[in-house]
Design a protein around this motif. Structure first.
Motif, PDB file in Angstrom:
ATOM      1  N   ARG A  71      48.085  39.957  46.253  1.00 40.12           N
ATOM      2  CA  ARG A  71      47.686  41.026  45.351  1.00 40.12           C
ATOM      3  C   ARG A  71      48.826  42.026  45.185  1.00 40.12           C
ATOM      4  NH1 ARG A  71      42.792  42.957  43.938  1.00 40.12           N
ATOM      5  NH2 ARG A  71      42.757  45.069  43.120  1.00 40.12           N
ATOM      6  N   ARG A  72      49.424  42.430  46.309  1.00 44.62           N
ATOM      7  CA  ARG A  72      50.523  43.391  46.246  1.00 44.62           C
ATOM      8  C   ARG A  72      51.695  42.816  45.475  1.00 44.62           C
ATOM      9  NH1 ARG A  72      49.687  44.820  51.713  1.00 44.62           N
ATOM     10  NH2 ARG A  72      51.598  43.786  52.320  1.00 44.62           N
TER      11      ARG A  72
ATOM     12  N   THR B  12      43.461  34.030  39.787  1.00 45.38           N
ATOM     13  CA  THR B  12      43.034  35.311  40.368  1.00 45.38           C
ATOM     14  C   THR B  12      43.309  36.487  39.443  1.00 45.38           C
ATOM     15  OG1 THR B  12      45.122  35.796  41.454  1.00 45.38           O
ATOM     16  CG2 THR B  12      43.591  34.413  42.665  1.00 45.38           C
TER      17      THR B  12
ATOM     18  N   ARG C  12      41.633  42.749  35.570  1.00 45.56           N
ATOM     19  CA  ARG C  12      41.768  43.095  36.988  1.00 45.56           C
ATOM     20  C   ARG C  12      42.248  41.883  37.771  1.00 45.56           C
ATOM     21  NH1 ARG C  12      37.184  41.676  40.162  1.00 45.56           N
ATOM     22  NH2 ARG C  12      35.646  40.635  38.861  1.00 45.56           N
ATOM     23  N   LEU C  13      42.592  42.113  39.039  1.00 43.19           N
ATOM     24  CA  LEU C  13      43.043  41.034  39.909  1.00 43.19           C
ATOM     25  C   LEU C  13      41.959  40.757  40.937  1.00 43.19           C
ATOM     26  CD1 LEU C  13      46.664  42.231  40.789  1.00 43.19           C
ATOM     27  CD2 LEU C  13      45.952  40.750  38.932  1.00 43.19           C
ATOM     28  N   THR C  14      41.746  39.492  41.221  1.00 50.10           N
ATOM     29  CA  THR C  14      40.806  39.190  42.293  1.00 50.10           C
ATOM     30  C   THR C  14      41.538  38.773  43.567  1.00 50.10           C
ATOM     31  OG1 THR C  14      40.616  36.921  41.527  1.00 50.10           O
ATOM     32  CG2 THR C  14      38.972  38.471  40.723  1.00 50.10           C
ATOM     33  N   ALA C  15      42.842  38.636  43.470  1.00 49.65           N
ATOM     34  CA  ALA C  15      43.614  38.260  44.652  1.00 49.65           C
ATOM     35  C   ALA C  15      43.522  39.384  45.689  1.00 49.65           C
ATOM     36  CB  ALA C  15      45.059  38.027  44.276  1.00 49.65           C
ATOM     37  N   THR C  16      43.754  39.024  46.938  1.00 51.81           N
ATOM     38  CA  THR C  16      43.733  40.055  47.977  1.00 51.81           C
ATOM     39  C   THR C  16      45.018  39.952  48.799  1.00 51.81           C
ATOM     40  OG1 THR C  16      42.567  38.514  49.380  1.00 51.81           O
ATOM     41  CG2 THR C  16      41.236  40.176  48.241  1.00 51.81           C
TER      42      THR C  16
ATOM     43  N   ASP D 146      47.127  30.716  41.534  1.00 54.77           N
ATOM     44  CA  ASP D 146      47.346  32.156  41.541  1.00 54.77           C
ATOM     45  C   ASP D 146      46.935  32.785  40.221  1.00 54.77           C
ATOM     46  OD1 ASP D 146      48.358  32.081  44.114  1.00 54.77           O
ATOM     47  OD2 ASP D 146      50.370  31.623  43.402  1.00 54.77           O
TER      48      ASP D 146
ATOM     49  N   ASP E 157      45.932  50.179  44.407  1.00 56.91           N
ATOM     50  CA  ASP E 157      45.965  49.713  43.022  1.00 56.91           C
ATOM     51  C   ASP E 157      46.180  50.868  42.057  1.00 56.91           C
ATOM     52  OD1 ASP E 157      45.413  47.328  44.107  1.00 56.91           O
ATOM     53  OD2 ASP E 157      43.643  46.885  42.903  1.00 56.91           O
TER      54      ASP E 157
END
Lengths: 82, 490
Positions: free
Chosen positions: A26-27, A70, A18-22, A67, B253
């Motif tokens: 994130r996008r 994340t 998963r990604l923790t970036a926001t 980066d 997502d």
């Protein structure tokens, strides 16, 4: 156990958990193919260790380690989506 | 004569602008860095009695997010009246391109796919099965190599035959989102009058991106009451989804994931990849390694210099003796003019000797060195690691000071597919876009000036916040799209 993408070693195939970036980052990561379940191979690391290039969906993408931290990855595909 | 409008869409660097130029004969500048097309260029071509106006959209990886280019591309696809959206894709990384195609397929009623760079894919051992792809995507597909004239005229004829009886793309969606989202979308769709957007686009956008949904609702002329009913239904569905653990972020997502998963599935099912020869990678590794890279490069340059110096000796001597041969004639000429001896000596021993000596020494090495160096400079790929310590800090500084989007000086052997994660693609301007082998292990110092250019050329104002208006770099032609003053429905 998920680890960050930054801590993976070169040439070792991993799968995105998963990604923790926001926000924008994130996008952006999602657009570039950093989606859960996708496979990633760290290809090259620059001499100072940052950034690192990763093969994602047939393309080489360079990420700064800040980066890459994340992005949480796992070594096997089955674990990626759990 | 029938007139049609098509939109060219695609990822950055798939040859969209090349296709556009070839189709319309316009000289839109194509470049090997991404985000090249910020402006919406238009051009028209006529073929087989059909006139086609082509609009070139900015290259984007997606039309879901909110970067300026994506907004322009998305609004153009949604609101510009067009007969066809022609998605251009790169055969060498189809999965990535299909991701965008599927997104376009969802918001545009008629889509066709043009798979570019077929020859390069072949070179890399990737075989794309176009017929199967056509079946899987249920849209017309053509494969070309945009730099071949033959392929482009094939594309033209294909388009002009396709356009008059362009079937609407199969209305059934090419993929489905997770069930809770699909259910919510179906319930929302029942609030809307039938239109291109009503089935999936508008319900999905209403859940995901209210701003676009509002624009779509404006375009969809419905009464105030229906609009209010729809919006309150949207709120209910959003709350219901949140209650199921699907927050707006999760929703986005999940949407992106399902699209990526579908494109991966389709791409892997219909392309065959022969594993590339590992020796390329090995050579790249050796030549760019910290230990061998610089010595190999210096050795190479040393060899070049050695050839230049040794090879130049003989022609230098010949030239010098040739010039010497003229001295008696020159003295005779001075005598003829009755020049005083000191002046004659000044001219012969001073000026003439110096000039001939310098010429004899300088000309042959230059004549050898530059022709040798030039092809190296043109064809050779200057990798890689040694660039970073030199330019790394410098460019990072530019990035923070200028507020400009910047090309990172991170170059990796597969030039053609090199991207910087945070902002945009990294592409070497210095090379013509072909996959290159490493010959030099490092960047020559003389390339420092090109770095400046690279940063400048790709340096467009970088917007952190897409909501802010900065009309500075957008053309007047496309601004109306961004501001949402659209032309209504097709």
């Amino acid at each position: 156990m998920p680890v960050t993408l930054a801590s993976t070693s070169l040439g070792e195939r991993v799968y995105i958990h998963r990604l923790t970036a926001t926000g924008t980052m994130r996008r952006r990561l999602l657009d570039l193919g950093f989606t859960p379940g996708n496979s990633i191979v760290p290809l090259y690391r620059s001499p100072l260790g940052d950034p690192t290039a990763y093969a994602v969906m047939g393309t080489v993408i360079a990420l700064r380690s800040s980066d890459a931290e994340t992005v949480l990855v796992v070594p096997h595909q089955e674990e990626a989506r759990s | 004569m029938n007139a049609y409008r098509i939109l060219l869409a695609g990822n950055p660097n798939v040859g969209k602008s090349t296709v556009f130029n070839a189709l319309t004969g316009l000289k839109q500048h194509t470049g090997n860095w991404s985000g090249k097309t910020v402006d919406l260029a238009c051009g028209t071509f006529c073929c087989d009695g059909v006139s086609v106006t082509v609009t070139d959209l900015p290259g984007t990886y997606s039309v879901i997010s909110n970067s300026a280019e994506e907004e322009i591309a998305r609004n153009a696809i949604l609101f510009e009246p067009s007969d066809l959206v022609l998605a251009v894709a790169d055969a060498t990384c189809l999965a990535r391109n299909l991701n965008l195609l599927l997104q376009i397929r969802e918001i545009a009623p008629s889509v066709a796919l043009c798979v570019n760079l077929m020859d390069e894919a072949e070179r890399k051992g990737i075989a794309v099965d176009l017929a199967q792809l056509e079946q899987a995507l249920r849209i017309p597909v053509i494969g070309i190599s945009a730099h071949r004239k033959r392929d482009l005229s094939r594309l033209k004829h294909w388009l002009t035959h396709l356009l008059p009886d362009m079937p609407m793309s199969d209305p059934s969606p090419p993929f489905f989102y997770p069930k809770p989202i699909e259910d919510a979308m179906a319930r929302l769709a029942s609030y809307l009058p039938p239109s291109d957007f009503s089935e999936r686009v508008l319900p999905l956008k209403a859940l995901d991106n209210p701003a676009i949904a509002a624009q779509l609702l404006d375009a969809l002329s419905i009464g105030n009451r229906e609009r209010c009913a729809f919006l309150s239904a949207v709120q209910t569905e959003r709350d219901a989804l949140s209650a199921q653990g699907i927050s707006p972020v999760n929703l986005r997502d999940m949407v992106v994931e399902s699209i990526v998963a579908t494109s991966n599935r389709i791409a892997s099912a219909h392309t065959r990849v022969r594993t590339p020869a590992s020796h390329t990678y090995k050579w790249d590794k050796i030549l760019t390694s910290r230990r061998f890279g610089i010595p190999i490069m210096l050795g190479f340059l040393g060899l070049l210099l050695w050839i230049t110096v040794c090879g130049a000796n003989l022609p230098s001597q010949l030239l010098f003796s040739l010039f010497e041969g003229f001295t008696p004639y020159l003295s005779a000429f001075w005598n003829l003019l009755h020049l005083p001896p000191f002046l004659a000596s000044l001219l012969t021993d001073g000026v003439y000797h110096t000039v001939s000596w310098v010429t004899a020494v300088m000309l042959p090495p230059m004549a050898i060195f530059f022709p040798l160096f030039y092809p190296l400079q043109r064809s050779v790929f200057y990798a890689d690691y040694p660039v970073l310590p030199v330019f790394g800090k410098h460019t990072l500084a530019i990035r923070t000071v200028g507020g400009f989007r910047l090309v990172y000086p991170v170059f990796y052997p597969d030039w053609n597919r090199c991207h910087a994660g945070r902002h945009q693609t990294v592409h070497p301007l210095l090379f013509s876009g072909r996959p290159c082998r490493v010959l030099f292990g490092t960047s020559a110092v003389s390339q420092a000036k090109d770095w400046g250019n690279t940063a400048l050329l790709s340096g467009r104002p970088y917007r952190q916040n897409p909501g802010q208006s900065d009309s500075g770099f957008r053309s007047r032609r496309c601004r109306h799209l961004v501001d949402g003053k659209h032309h209504g429905l097709r």
